[in-house]
Design an enzyme around this catalytic site. Structure first.
Site, PDB file in Angstrom:
ATOM      1  N   ARG A 372       8.056  -6.472 -18.269  1.00 45.75           N
ATOM      2  CA  ARG A 372       8.740  -5.231 -18.606  1.00 45.75           C
ATOM      3  C   ARG A 372       7.769  -4.073 -18.832  1.00 45.75           C
ATOM      4  O   ARG A 372       8.194  -2.947 -19.110  1.00 45.75           O
ATOM      5  CB  ARG A 372       9.626  -5.433 -19.835  1.00 45.75           C
ATOM      6  CG  ARG A 372       8.894  -5.727 -21.108  1.00 45.75           C
ATOM      7  CD  ARG A 372       9.874  -5.902 -22.248  1.00 45.75           C
ATOM      8  NE  ARG A 372       9.216  -6.505 -23.404  1.00 45.75           N
ATOM      9  CZ  ARG A 372       9.868  -7.047 -24.423  1.00 45.75           C
ATOM     10  NH1 ARG A 372      11.177  -7.072 -24.404  1.00 45.75           N
ATOM     11  NH2 ARG A 372       9.225  -7.574 -25.431  1.00 45.75           N
ATOM     12  N   VAL A 494      18.748  -2.802 -19.814  1.00 42.66           N
ATOM     13  CA  VAL A 494      18.184  -4.036 -19.256  1.00 42.66           C
ATOM     14  C   VAL A 494      16.797  -4.331 -19.823  1.00 42.66           C
ATOM     15  O   VAL A 494      16.139  -3.459 -20.384  1.00 42.66           O
ATOM     16  CB  VAL A 494      18.129  -3.985 -17.715  1.00 42.66           C
ATOM     17  CG1 VAL A 494      19.524  -3.816 -17.140  1.00 42.66           C
ATOM     18  CG2 VAL A 494      17.219  -2.845 -17.237  1.00 42.66           C
ATOM     19  N   GLU A 495      16.367  -5.589 -19.656  1.00 40.06           N
ATOM     20  CA  GLU A 495      15.067  -6.084 -20.127  1.00 40.06           C
ATOM     21  C   GLU A 495      14.861  -5.831 -21.618  1.00 40.06           C
ATOM     22  O   GLU A 495      13.776  -5.490 -22.072  1.00 40.06           O
ATOM     23  CB  GLU A 495      13.926  -5.468 -19.304  1.00 40.06           C
ATOM     24  CG  GLU A 495      13.928  -5.913 -17.845  1.00 40.06           C
ATOM     25  CD  GLU A 495      12.715  -5.445 -17.064  1.00 40.06           C
ATOM     26  OE1 GLU A 495      11.765  -4.938 -17.686  1.00 40.06           O
ATOM     27  OE2 GLU A 495      12.719  -5.597 -15.836  1.00 40.06           O
ATOM     28  N   GLY A 496      15.921  -6.002 -22.380  1.00 39.34           N
ATOM     29  CA  GLY A 496      15.868  -5.804 -23.826  1.00 39.34           C
ATOM     30  C   GLY A 496      16.502  -4.484 -24.198  1.00 39.34           C
ATOM     31  O   GLY A 496      15.900  -3.426 -23.978  1.00 39.34           O
TER      32      GLY A 496
END
Length: 803
Positions: A372, A494-496
């Site tokens: 990320r 997204v991605e956390g």
């Protein structure tokens, strides 16, 4: 939770230790003076020995002090789940740990080699990436097709865009993290849907996991096929019951015997799952599936619950339902749900084989630690550069009240934010990519730049929309900003998810992982050898106390002196910023230690406090990367407004977050004393002033090297019927005509010409030889291209009916 009583005990230890050092100094001074030690009273000797011996002789200190604290902390330390522990141990630390120490060693950052493309990587960007961008029509993709054109899909596969991270001996491109970032950034400046399509296979997906954990057989089979696009991967983690709390996935795999490819009694796993929000899912040929594995018949060993596991599963296996699509805010990248009902797979489809059973969560956290830090920061940088170049140009082209929009002070402020935030975003992106390429795996920093860069991108695109006005909200082929504005929440989610990344991950993980002593102290508490554990803990405890003492003194001294006398790198332009980041690092470290001591394990539930600490750490990191980036670019003088705006903005934000923390932290009298200690002269920093705002905004309004450097790496064209090409053409035409306009205005002021810039006025100006025929042509060309640039789309009513 550490109680007030424990906190008081810790404070007593600090005082105790300080007194011991003071007494030591007194004795040494006495021995060196003309007076005899015998002049000191027996009482003073007694007091001295009672303090000095327990604190300064390790064996006595361990038995009297450290042992008691060790036992108490062992009993008070909250249980840490396996998933929490694996998340905590993922990746490593780098500059974040330096900032947490309160004594940042700037050589760690400045000695990092600058991010640089290889000849091969640059050729790929100048060739295939440029060609791909030219093939992309974002309006056609998002409105007409809801997908990439077939020829674009084929070109992506043919040129191995999905194999950027795959080594060459598997048929991939084997690009650096920086090259990966540059590719995604450039594509995102043309089409976010295409950028997501390219970045996902190279980010948190099967290829990355295979490279780190796959068996040789799995690598040999899948990696060449992934590199060429023969296999389209997706990674299925999120489900209806497990979003941000991915560790709570209800999807299950049961170890059992079953039938596979005509064979009976094959040892394998029977899977049931329901996933959603899976990017590339609808077109995927192979799923990386995360699930919880159970072994009720103990076919693999004694344990029944085996933990989160990952398997690679072809999508044509019986029992899999795939192909439905979500519709994420008018974006056209493939995203959708998938399901598995009693899907039987052999055991060797587990990623990494049987030895990786139960290691799925660790795999994901380790991959996330770096993944990320590349893709979404690159997309954010692309959006920032794109908005800077095009909205800045629009503010020069568009006129109201006979003035360019950019000449209004009210517009200058958002323009400066767009330029300054883009500079910050790009600095953080490039410096972090360089760190990754140098072998760092900074999990906390990856969380920082995922959160900060997407949030700052959101702010600057919003500013761009404010400046664009009606042209920004009317969608169509001419609108270059509307689709980007729509897709922002996807990047935030997204991605956390950003809220949880800020309030739980950056400081929640950083407070333990990046602190010079806390993670080591926790490890010592879990050491099985009791003698070794106590010895390690004793050394760490008193080193920790020493750090707090140092930070108390240093923060007060730097507060009084405004850090004028500390030795740091930098020149006349940057030296003061190095000093202030160092000062705020000391303050941050001290205040963080206070919060940890007072709140203990409950700190992770105090999300407002944790979020503010995250803001401080994040802004210090961003300011550090700005200084490093400025150095790496050769300290160009015409970039100074960007440097000053970025540094002053981030330092100011860090200070403001600290003052909010003083309002939130418990035990107000102590907090008041702490605030007076670290900010004895009050608030020291201000936001960028009006003069600097004007200078920063001006960079976007003029065709300069500073503007080109700021927007370097995005797709630029001068095709008049292209959404951004018409802006580029008009910008250059308007700037070319400016000197001529000034001549006409001057003549109008002296009453030589009538007001306005119409055909009649131009003819009079030529007839009176105020301007030449060629100069009149520049005015006409500026008007023509300006009119093209400010046009918006309209549609027949039937074209807007939903199909």
């Amino acid at each position: 939770m550490i109680s007030l009583g424990i906190f008081i005990i810790v404070i007593c230890f600090l005082v105790y230790y300080q007194i011991a050092l003071l007494k030591s100094t007194i004795v040494i001074a006495a021995l060196l003076s003309a007076h005899s030690v015998q002049d000191f009273s027996p009482f003073l000797w007694t007091v001295f020995l009672l303090i000095f011996l327990p604190v300064n002789i390790p064996f006595i200190r361990r038995q009297i002090i450290s042992k008691a604290v060790f036992k108490w902390m062992q009993s008070a330390l909250p249980e840490m789940s396996q998933t929490e522990q694996e998340a905590m141990e993922a990746g490593d630390t780098w500059w974040d740990a330096e900032l947490f120490s309160g004594k940042p060693d700037w050589r760690v950052l400045l000695d990092l080699p600058a991010a640089k493309l290889s000849v091969e990587e640059q050729a790929f960007i100048d060739g295939p990436v440029e060609t791909l961008c030219a093939m992309l029509d974002d309006w056609d993709i998002t409105h007409n097709r809801q997908d990439l054109p077939e020829q674009v899909w084929e070109y992506i596969k043919q040129q191995k865009f999905c194999g950027m991270i795959i080594p060459k001996h598997y048929g991939g491109l084997e690009f650096s993290n920086f090259a990966h970032s540059e590719v995604v950034m450039k594509i995102s400046s043309r089409s976010a849907s295409a950028a997501v399509t390219v970045m996902v296979p190279n980010s948190l997906g099967p290829a990355k996991l295979l490279l780190a954990y796959g068996t040789e057989k799995q690598k040999d089979y899948y990696l060449p096929r992934l590199a060429t696009g023969q296999e389209i991967p997706c990674f299925a983690l999120t489900g209806p019951q497990a979003g941000s709390d991915a560790g709570a996935i209800p999807d299950t795999g049961i170890v059992c015997h079953g039938q596979f490819e005509g064979k009976d009694k094959v040892l394998g796993i029977r899977l049931n799952w329901e996933k959603r929000y899976i990017t590339l899912g609808p077109v995927a040929t192979v799923i990386g599936l995360a699930f919880k594995l159970y072994d009720p018949e103990h076919l693999l060993g004694d344990k029944e619950s085996r933990g989160v596991t990952v398997a690679l599963i072809p999508t044509n296996v019986s029992g899999i339902t795939i192909g439905s699509r979500h519709f994420p805010l008018n974006s056209a990248f493939q995203n959708g749900p998938n399901w598995g009902k009693d899907v039987f797979i052999p055991l060797d489809w587990i990623l990494g084989g049987e030895q990786q059973v139960g290691n799925g969560w660790k795999m994901l956290m380790q991959s996330l630690a770096t993944g990320r830090a590349v893709s979404l920061p690159a997309l954010s940088a692309g959006a920032g550069k794109f908005t800077s170049r095009n909205t800045g140009a629009y503010a020069r082209i568009r006129k109201q009240f006979n003035l360019s929009l950019g000449e209004f002070e009210g517009v200058e402020e958002p323009l400066a934010r767009i330029a300054g935030e883009t500079y910050i975003i790009n600095a953080a992106r490039t410096v972090t990519a360089a760190a990754l390429d140098a072998g760092q795996k900074p999990s906390v920093i990856s969380a920082i730049i995922k959160y900060e860069l997407t949030e700052r991108m959101r702010q600057l695109v919003n500013d761009g929309m404010d400046i664009q006005g009606g042209s920004g909200i009317c969608l169509g082929p001419k609108n270059y900003l509307g689709r980007l504005y729509q897709v922002i929440p996807v990047c935030i989610t997204v991605e956390g998810a950003n809220i949880l990344t800020r309030t739980m991950m950056i400081f929640g993980q950083g407070a333990v992982r990046c602190h010079p002593f806390i993670f080591k102290e926790i490890q010592a508490l879990h050491e099985q050898d009791k003698v070794k554990a106590l010895q390690q803990f004793d050394e760490l405890l008193f080193s920790h106390i020493g750090l707090i003492m140092h930070n108390k003194v240093a923060s007060f001294w730097m507060g009084v002196s405004n850090a004028r006398f500390i030795k740091v790198p930098g020149d006349k332009h940057t030296n003061r910023y190095y000093k202030q980041v160092t000062r705020l690092s000391v303050v941050f470290s001290l205040v963080a230690d206070y919060a940890i001591m007072v709140l203990g394990g409950s700190l992770k539930r105090k999300e407002r406090i944790s979020g503010r600490f995250a803001d401080v750490l994040s802004n210090l990191y961003l300011c550090s990367t700005v200084l490093k980036h400025f150095q790496d670019q050769g300290c160009p003088e015409d970039d100074l407004p960007l440097l000053h705006w970025a540094c002053q903005h981030t330092i100011y934000q860090a200070q403001q977050s600290l003052f909010v923390l003083f309002q939130l932290l418990p035990l107000k009298p102590i907090v008041w004393g702490l605030k007076m200690l670290v900010f004895p002269m009050g608030r020291s920093y201000a936001a960028p002033e009006d003069k600097l705002i004007h200078q920063t905004a001006s960079i976007l309004l003029n065709d300069t090297e500073a503007r080109d450097r700021l927007t370097q790496g995005i797709y630029i064209n001068e095709i008049e019927n292209d959404a951004t090409g018409r802006i580029e053409c008009a910008f250059k035409a308007v700037l070319a005509a400016l000197p001529v306009e000034q001549k006409i205005r001057q003549a109008q002021k002296s009453k030589q010409l009538a007001k306005g810039l119409g055909e009649v006025v131009l003819k009079q100006a030529v007839d009176q030889q105020i301007i030449s025929t060629e100069e009149a042509a520049l005015i006409k060309e500026a008007d023509r291209t300006r009119n093209l640039a400010i046009m918006v789309d309209d549609f027949p009513a039937d074209k807007l009916v939903l199909r």
